[in-house]
Design an enzyme around this catalytic site. Structure first.
Site, PDB file in Angstrom:
ATOM      1  N   HIS C  58       0.770  -1.250  -0.082  1.00 16.80           N
ATOM      2  CA  HIS C  58       0.066   0.108  -0.095  1.00 16.80           C
ATOM      3  C   HIS C  58       0.929   1.202   0.139  1.00 16.80           C
ATOM      4  CE1 HIS C  58      -4.102   1.900   1.349  1.00 16.80           C
ATOM      5  NE2 HIS C  58      -3.174   2.914   1.037  1.00 16.80           N
ATOM      6  N   LEU C  61       2.279   6.658  -5.096  1.00 12.46           N
ATOM      7  CA  LEU C  61       3.619   7.071  -5.782  1.00 12.46           C
ATOM      8  C   LEU C  61       3.249   8.349  -6.531  1.00 12.46           C
ATOM      9  CD1 LEU C  61       5.413   3.803  -7.066  1.00 12.46           C
ATOM     10  CD2 LEU C  61       5.772   5.186  -4.794  1.00 12.46           C
ATOM     11  N   ASN C  92      -5.132   6.289  -6.803  1.00  8.27           N
ATOM     12  CA  ASN C  92      -5.761   7.434  -6.688  1.00  8.27           C
ATOM     13  C   ASN C  92      -4.867   8.930  -7.413  1.00  8.27           C
ATOM     14  OD1 ASN C  92      -3.859   7.261  -4.514  1.00  8.27           O
ATOM     15  ND2 ASN C  92      -5.193   8.597  -3.310  1.00  8.27           N
ATOM     16  N   HIS C 177     -10.902   0.603   1.305  1.00  4.97           N
ATOM     17  CA  HIS C 177     -10.439   1.863   2.048  1.00  4.97           C
ATOM     18  C   HIS C 177     -12.019   1.799   2.971  1.00  4.97           C
ATOM     19  CE1 HIS C 177      -9.380   5.986   3.036  1.00  4.97           C
ATOM     20  NE2 HIS C 177     -10.656   6.021   3.370  1.00  4.97           N
ATOM     21  N   ASP C 305       1.202   2.785   3.887  1.00  5.84           N
ATOM     22  CA  ASP C 305       0.465   3.817   3.406  1.00  5.84           C
ATOM     23  C   ASP C 305       1.363   5.242   3.109  1.00  5.84           C
ATOM     24  OD1 ASP C 305      -1.794   4.896   2.438  1.00  5.84           O
ATOM     25  OD2 ASP C 305      -2.716   4.917   4.468  1.00  5.84           O
ATOM     26  N   HIS C 309       3.295  14.274   0.665  1.00  2.00           N
ATOM     27  CA  HIS C 309       2.577  15.595   0.406  1.00  2.00           C
ATOM     28  C   HIS C 309       3.629  16.608   0.153  1.00  2.00           C
ATOM     29  CE1 HIS C 309      -1.684  14.240   1.089  1.00  2.00           C
ATOM     30  NE2 HIS C 309      -0.945  13.426   1.945  1.00  2.00           N
TER      31      HIS C 309
END
Lengths: 184, 308, 314
Positions: C58, C61, C92, C177, C305, C309
């Protein structure tokens, strides 16, 4: 006072009493109409001295002279330079000072900066006919062109010394002493 | 001795800090009664009112307080700001920092976010409301008003009514009154009193009639219409029925109970307008105390030791 | 080129033992006690553990779309640096990886770098909107192994049921999710004493566990494989643990922050932004339940995960 010790006692309780009577007489001599007078004591010891002078005037003249309390902290010129926010004490003038002869009373006259602040603050309260300055002790070393009208006692000191006025009301005894740096 | 650079939260103040603020506020009240209501205490200091959320009362109260202390005041609100042009809050602070402000009075929508400001400015930060977290000066003025009227803050029973969940006023008052061993009750619709709130040490009620029993102080909070729209309660009619302070209900409180409201009041929602004549003067007096309390806070921040 | 790792504690899936490892041209050729002989490079691993390459099932990238935050090269380097030899990346992105073309593109682009293996996860629904199924058959052919709308639950239960059923045809794993957004909207800290104390918009643990329950029920009903992503709460673990007793096609993961940090650490950090994760950090009882579930095998694996950012401010 931290780091200082008593050196000489310059005024005894008796001396202080005599001096205050003389100062009261001097005030009245200059302003015979005691109804025109208003006393303003500067926090902290100036207030007690003012109360005593008020009582003496009452004794001599039978008049109740209005008495105000002045705290000059907010008008200090070193408010932000001296560091920790100085305590603001009560200011209480519950009468009009307009056209009065305001007698400003403090314990020790030294640099003159406190009196400068007091004068500024008084002006924010109104327009007295005249302001007179009465101090118990003048120890010299003025930093501003200020002079007392009536002085209890001129005490020549060294700049390193300190003059302390002790009053019954908060110090449990009446006396004026010169302090010098303790060696410790 | 005052040892706080910032005033962010009542949570972070000790009892002695609150007492020091009250001592000052008493003297500043006297100042406001003078002919000339201004002192030179903060002459040459710059106070920035930085409001990212709308406010009229708090901002004007801070503005006047700063002016009474002779500080220069710069008002910066989100609507006129560059935020609408896409500037981030941090860039806004950095920009203001180039004016070297001494004090920043800030309001933001995010809870517990004042620390972000501290990272980018040397100024003292005064929290004028951060999300639903705290509004310290409001609580200080509420407590000051109670102390003035009751002579003490010790061991009182204080009831806060309304939207507790979203209220920074409630949180600041709870933490404040608790420092004086007063007991706090909160009362509101079950949807508006947060989960786990009893752990803060307050008594939780959903029945105003019961909550009012024997209280010394009641703080009524403002109900915001958008809470109804997001279904925290179905209608104002039902809210009023259960939580409005009415002449009948008020009898259940202790005699001489103080009733306060941070304003602006929705009459006939939080408080019945039948009580307006009786209660409004004290609520206005409460608002007036805000000026003295904010002057005290500004004075302490503006004359702080440099090394803080 | 021969590399010899000496004196290591070798960790395998079922055992830990002392051994030396001999590698020839990138291939492990011998794992034995005291291998002697010459090697081009000898590594002294005394007192150290040697693991097989990790697989992270999970990650984000950010490519395509936010190459400023992460691209295949930086992601590959980060993974390799942490001992990961394979990562699965979530769809996503912008555009969303919901078709065979993008699946193929991700595989080809990452092969050009060649540091690690990158396995793209395709979207359950087109553009992750939760409205129509994406083309599982075509994506599977292109190399897709699993499907997820990570970032969102498939809100529509009927659609998720169809996804679970349809994915069976291609042996694709559905990764859920679990978040009921109507319960978590606007929140960013676990509903707790701390969220109440600071008046912060809270997210309750039921926003996760309610969906965990629903998704397991659906998977069981259609007898499909289901994997639950980033499990963060005790409530969810109780449901999973119970379901696993009778339903073997269920698996789940947690992430390192959920068994090392709690909401109290957020307060201690004075609300530093680095502590803001989704789902938000839980309470002490959650952390303890997750540790226990890892030990007992209720939680099958740990995923990072990893979700870079760029430094932005509110």
């Amino acid at each position: 006072m931290e780091g200082f010790k008593d050196k000489t006692r310059v005024l005894s309780p008796q001396d202080i009493k005599r001096v205050l009577y003389r100062l009261a007489h001097q005030i009245l001599e200059k302003t015979p109409d005691s109804n025109k007078l208003a006393l303003l004591g500067i926090q902290t010891r100036g207030v007690f001295l003012a109360r005593r002078i008020k009582a003496i005037i009452k004794e001599i003249e039978g008049t109740d002279v209005p008495l105000g309390i002045l705290d000059i902290t907010l008008y200090r010129d070193d408010l932000t330079a001296i560091g920790p926010s100085p305590l603001v004490k009560e200011t209480k003038i519950n009468f009009s000072i307009d056209n009065k002869v305001v007698v400003l009373i403090d314990d020790v006259l030294f640099t003159g900066r406190t009196i400068r602040a007091a004068l500024d603050e008084i002006m924010d309260f109104g327009r007295p006919q005249k302001v007179e300055l009465v101090v118990l002790v003048d120890r010299g070393y003025r930093e501003l062109p200020i002079r007392a009208d009536f002085v209890g006692k001129n005490i020549p000191t060294a700049q390193t010394e300190h003059v302390e006025v002790r009053l019954e009301e908060i110090d449990k005894k009446d006396e004026v002493v010169i302090l010098e740096k303790s060696n410790k | 001795m005052w040892d706080k650079k910032h005033i962010i939260a009542i949570k972070e103040l000790e009892r002695r800090h609150i007492e020091a603020i009250f001592n000052l506020a008493r003297n500043f009240k006297e100042l406001s009664q003078r002919e000339i209501k201004k002192t030179p205490a903060l002459r040459g200091k710059t106070v920035v009112n930085l409001f990212f959320e709308n406010s009229t009362r708090t901002r004007t109260s801070f503005e006047l307080a700063a002016k009474r202390l002779s500080a220069d005041v710069l008002n910066f609100s989100a609507s006129m700001s560059s935020l609408s042009k896409g500037e981030s809050i941090v860039d806004t602070i950095k920009n203001l920092e180039s004016y070297h402000p001494d004090i920043i009075v800030a309001r933001v929508g995010f809870s517990a976010s004042m620390r972000t400001f501290m990272r980018y400015t040397d100024a003292s930060i005064i929290n004028a409301g951060d999300g639903a977290n705290e509004h310290p000066t409001q609580a200080l003025l509420d407590m000051f008003t109670v102390e003035e009227a009751k002579g003490t803050l010790e061991s009182l029973k204080v009831l806060i009514v309304g939207d507790i969940r979203h209220s920074r006023v409630a949180r600041s008052n709870i933490f404040g009154f608790q420092k004086f061993s007063s007991s706090i009750r909160v009362c509101g619709p079950t949807t508006l009193v947060p989960y786990e709130f009893h752990k803060i040490g307050v008594e939780v009620f959903d029945d105003l009639d019961k909550a009012l029993d024997d209280v010394d102080v009641i703080i009524m909070l403002r109900i915001q219409r958008e809470r109804q729209e997001s279904s925290f309660f179905p209608s104002l009619r039902e809210y009023v029925e259960r939580f409005s302070l009415t002449p009948g209900r008020i009898k259940k409180a202790k005699k001489g109970c103080l009733i306060m409201h941070p304003g602006p009041i929705n009459w006939d929602i939080e408080i019945s307008s039948a009580l307006k004549e009786r209660l409004h003067p004290f609520i206005l007096h409460q608002a007036g105390n805000g000026l003295a309390v904010r002057m005290a806070v500004l004075y302490l921040a503006g004359t702080r030791r440099k090394e803080l | 080129m021969k590399i010899l790792i000496k004196g290591a504690k070798v960790v395998n899936n079922d055992d830990i033992f002392d051994a030396d490892i001999l590698i020839n041209n990138g291939k492990i050729i011998k794992v034995e006690k005291s291998i002697s002989g010459r090697a081009d490079k000898e590594i002294d691993a005394c007192g150290k553990h040697v693991f097989p390459g990790f697989i992270d099932i999970h990650t984000h990238l950010r490519t395509p779309g936010r190459e400023d935050e992460e691209d295949f090269l930086s992601g590959s380097k980060a993974a390799a640096h942490g001992g990961f030899t394979a990562v699965c990346c979530m769809p996503n992105t912008t555009p969303c990886v919901d078709n065979e073309g993008l699946i193929r593109w991700v595989i080809e682009e990452s092969k050009k770098i060649g540091l690690i293996d990158i396995y793209p996860i395709g979207a359950i629904t087109k553009n992750r909107k939760g409205e129509e199924l994406s083309e599982y058959g075509a994506m599977a052919k292109a190399g897709c192994l699993a499907l997820s709308d990570d970032g969102d639950s498939v809100e529509n239960g009927s659609l998720l049921r169809k996804a679970l059923e349809y994915a069976k045809m291609f042996n694709l794993l559905i990764i859920s999710h679990c978040e009921d957004k109507s319960l978590s909207a606007g929140g960013f800290i676990r509903e707790s004493f701390i969220s109440s104390k600071y008046g912060m918009r809270p997210v309750s643990d039921i926003s996760e566990s309610a969906i965990v329950y629903r998704d397991i029920a659906l998977a069981r009903y259609v007898d499909a494989r289901l994997h639950l992503a980033h499990i963060s709460s005790k409530k969810s673990i109780e449901i999973i643990s119970e379901a696993k007793k009778t339903f073997s096609k269920l698996s789940c993961e947690t992430a390192p922050h959920y068994f090392t940090l709690t909401v109290e650490d957020i307060e201690k950090s004075k609300f530093h932004g680095n502590f803001r994760v989704n789902p938000p950090l839980g309470e002490k009882h959650d952390l303890e339940a997750i540790r226990k579930a890892l030990k007992e095998g209720t939680i099958d694996c740990i995923a990072t995960d990893h979700a870079p950012h760029s430094k932005t401010f509110f």
